[in-house]
Enzyme design. Sequence first.
Site, PDB file in Angstrom:
ATOM      1  N   GLY A   1       0.786  -1.229  -0.083  1.00 52.66           N
ATOM      2  CA  GLY A   1       0.130   0.127  -0.134  1.00 52.66           C
ATOM      3  C   GLY A   1       0.988   1.249   0.047  1.00 52.66           C
ATOM      4  CB  CYS A   2       2.039   3.317  -1.907  1.00 50.52           C
ATOM      5  SG  CYS A   2       2.555   1.715  -2.487  1.00 50.52           S
ATOM      6  N   GLY A   3       1.510   5.862  -0.078  1.00 55.51           N
ATOM      7  CA  GLY A   3       1.013   7.415  -0.618  1.00 55.51           C
ATOM      8  C   GLY A   3       2.098   7.738  -1.656  1.00 55.51           C
TER       9      GLY A   3
END
Lengths: 365, 506
Positions: A16-18
Amino acid sequence: MSRELVADRDYRVPAGCGIVGVMNQKGERFSGEAITKSIATMRERTNGLGGGFAAYGIYPDFKEFWCFHLLYDTQQAKLDTEEWLKVYYRIEKEEPIPTADVEAIEPRHHLWRYFLELRNHTEKEELKLTEEDLVINTVMKVNRDIEGAFVVSSGKNMGIFKGVGYPKDIARFYQLDRYEGYIWTAHGRFPTNTVGWWGGAHPFGILDWSVVHNGEISSYGINKRYLQNFGYHCTLFTDTEVMAYLFDLLVRKHRLSFEVVALILAAPFWEEIERLPDKERQFYSTLRSVYGSALVNGPFAVVVANSRTLVGLNDRIKLRPLVAAVKDDFVYIASEESAIREICPSPDRVWAPKAGEPVVGRLSV
Amino acid sequence: MAKKTVPSEFIIERDDEKCITCQVCCRMCSNDVHTYDPELDEVNSDSTKCVGCHFCEMLCPTGAITVKRNPSEFKINANWTARVINDITKQAETGGVLLTGMGCDRPYPIYWDHILLNASQVTNPSIDPLREPMELRTYLGRKPDRIELESSDDGPGIKTQLGTQLKLETPILFSAMSYGSISLNACISLARAATEAGTLYNTGEGGLHRDLYKYGQNTIVQVASGRFGVHKEYLEAGAAIEIKIGQGAKPGIGGHLPGEKVSEEISQTRMIPEGTDALSPAPHHDIYSIEDLRQLIFALKEATRYRKPVGVKIAAVHNVAPIASGIVRAGADFVAIDGIRGGTGAAPTVIRDNVGIPIELAIAAVDSRLREEGIRNQASIIAGGGFRNSSDVIKAIALGADAVYIATAALVAMGCHVCQKCYTGKCNWGIATQDPYLTKRLNPEIGTRRLVNLLRAWSLEIKEMLGGMGINAIESLRGNREQLRGVGLTDTDLKLLGIKPAGEAW
């Protein structure tokens, strides 16, 4: 191969990431401070196991040269790589990438950059390759065949800085406040298993493409095989790499606009296509049937940049967040509005792009 | 008649308590198993004639009949099994080639049962097909590697000319079954079902009956070695043309429709005299090499002014990948591959059971080869040969097929119980027969409905499985072998299938 290299080199690691991208469409350069602040607001989206930045316009004095950012595990890897590079390129300048001591960052690799000029090489003539093709071949060769070496970025007047850590610490480590660019993208990562290898962090880069990506591609298996048809070998097991090659193939080689590429990667549904007037329906159906294997299925939000463009795109049913904003000459794209407001408190317009609807910032000069 | 030396395969058990001597079984059995004895007012059954089609069991209003396998057993012997002994006995009596119908029934590995599918958990969301669009539409045909655009006043247009594509609403087609091998009612059911479900059926090598021309848009017309019923109007009637080189049930050999089945209607459709044997030679006598095939492909394309995709069907044999590659290079728009479990109306048992390879391995080999050669876009792959359910179909697509041909499953949907006696022409279910007394048992409206139901049910299941994988368009699964894992397979099997073992992550 050392233990640290195991993760992304040998396995696909969902994450998951920003993500953030900022561009000044007039080409005016600004330091890496803003993007660092922006990505740092999304700390909750990361777990300290990967952060990185891509910056365009940072090497104006060497803008004619191919700039390779390299990551070496051993001195031998460096020797092997340089020997190979020298066959094809004249090295205008080489130096360690400057870094600062940051407590939270444990350096694991030798970080080096080269400014290269391609020699007139018979291979180019014989195989009718473009300069870009040869650079890609070099990158594939190094990443695939030279143990302990990894090309992090390979464009002109741009570079990628990444590693294992929180993005804010990575920025301090690479001293990004000392660089000025007109496009910046950033990535904070939340991988699902331990990652020790810096090459696995994002952005991923090839030529002057950089990709930061939040998602897990369910069509990975076929996208990867599709790309092999066109000579792209996915040496890492990351979705981001696939995304970068797809953009390179469709934009650079097939000369399609970003708007058309969006229709391929996040294709509209047949149901919608059926409702279009004849000519458009024909156009959309042909795109889908020819480029079906390039459809990227599964959740993604991606920010892609090259020297002239910043593009944000969501998957076809928008399973990951993406927000865009404009203010004067600036275009902002981020996972969360907060990341934009942090550095641009009152944008002219803020919106959530629809599924498959690209946000495109273009250099106007 | 002398008593048979081969023991009967089935035993008919009749519950006299339940039997009301209505004699429906006597009237209906085409094998004359059941007879009524008016003196004793009872029905008797001669089990030696029973083929195990279960038609009487289905009809019996009181449930008095049970068809069971004959429990009579030979001395246990791993080598000299009952089947072996019976086959030798039959051949000793007749001196002939043993015939059979349907697909190979030998226990070769069924790789589908050793392949498992993936599903999403946490890191990417699964998609609910009841709430979100889930796309199975598939286009078959030659596609360019890239397209070139041209801009015009009313938006972008496409400069690249795309050949005709076959549009399928679900990636399942009905495979070739000729009028002759099956009844007209069965053909009508297939044609109507294909039309209703938005897919295609295939004429086989039996030509196209007049009444079926109206379903042309959902028809693949076949050109086989006997060239039965092939003429210009026929070629133009279908949506696509398929050159049949081989068939999974009988690779390398031809076909034979006995004269007694060549009725007036069939004679007209096949364009052969009534009552004559319809012999399809083993090879096409104008195709002795790949360049000859190219000529036929282009002759057919010329004849139809390049408006129809032309495909080639081959049996899955050892060298299937290079052969398929040659076929694509020869200009075929699709390649149909038929695995060893593919069915037939009639074939020598020894061929059916011993020649060819399983379709799973063939799909993997052909898809990989075409990709290695960079020509995968140039032709679609249709895989056939014993597809039993929606999971077989979805696994075939993940291995690399564009679509799947089903025939045995379609027959089962129409009533078939896979008794393997198609070649006798006595099919009680009215499918593999031309006897008007039998063919009228298959009501085409009911046949159509059941076929459409089958396609609908499988499509719904495929959508559920796709959604579980977090995929909402079938093209994202095609060739996506990452979604498959092998269980209980050898390293070599895994390598050939191009899949990882279960338990191994990405």
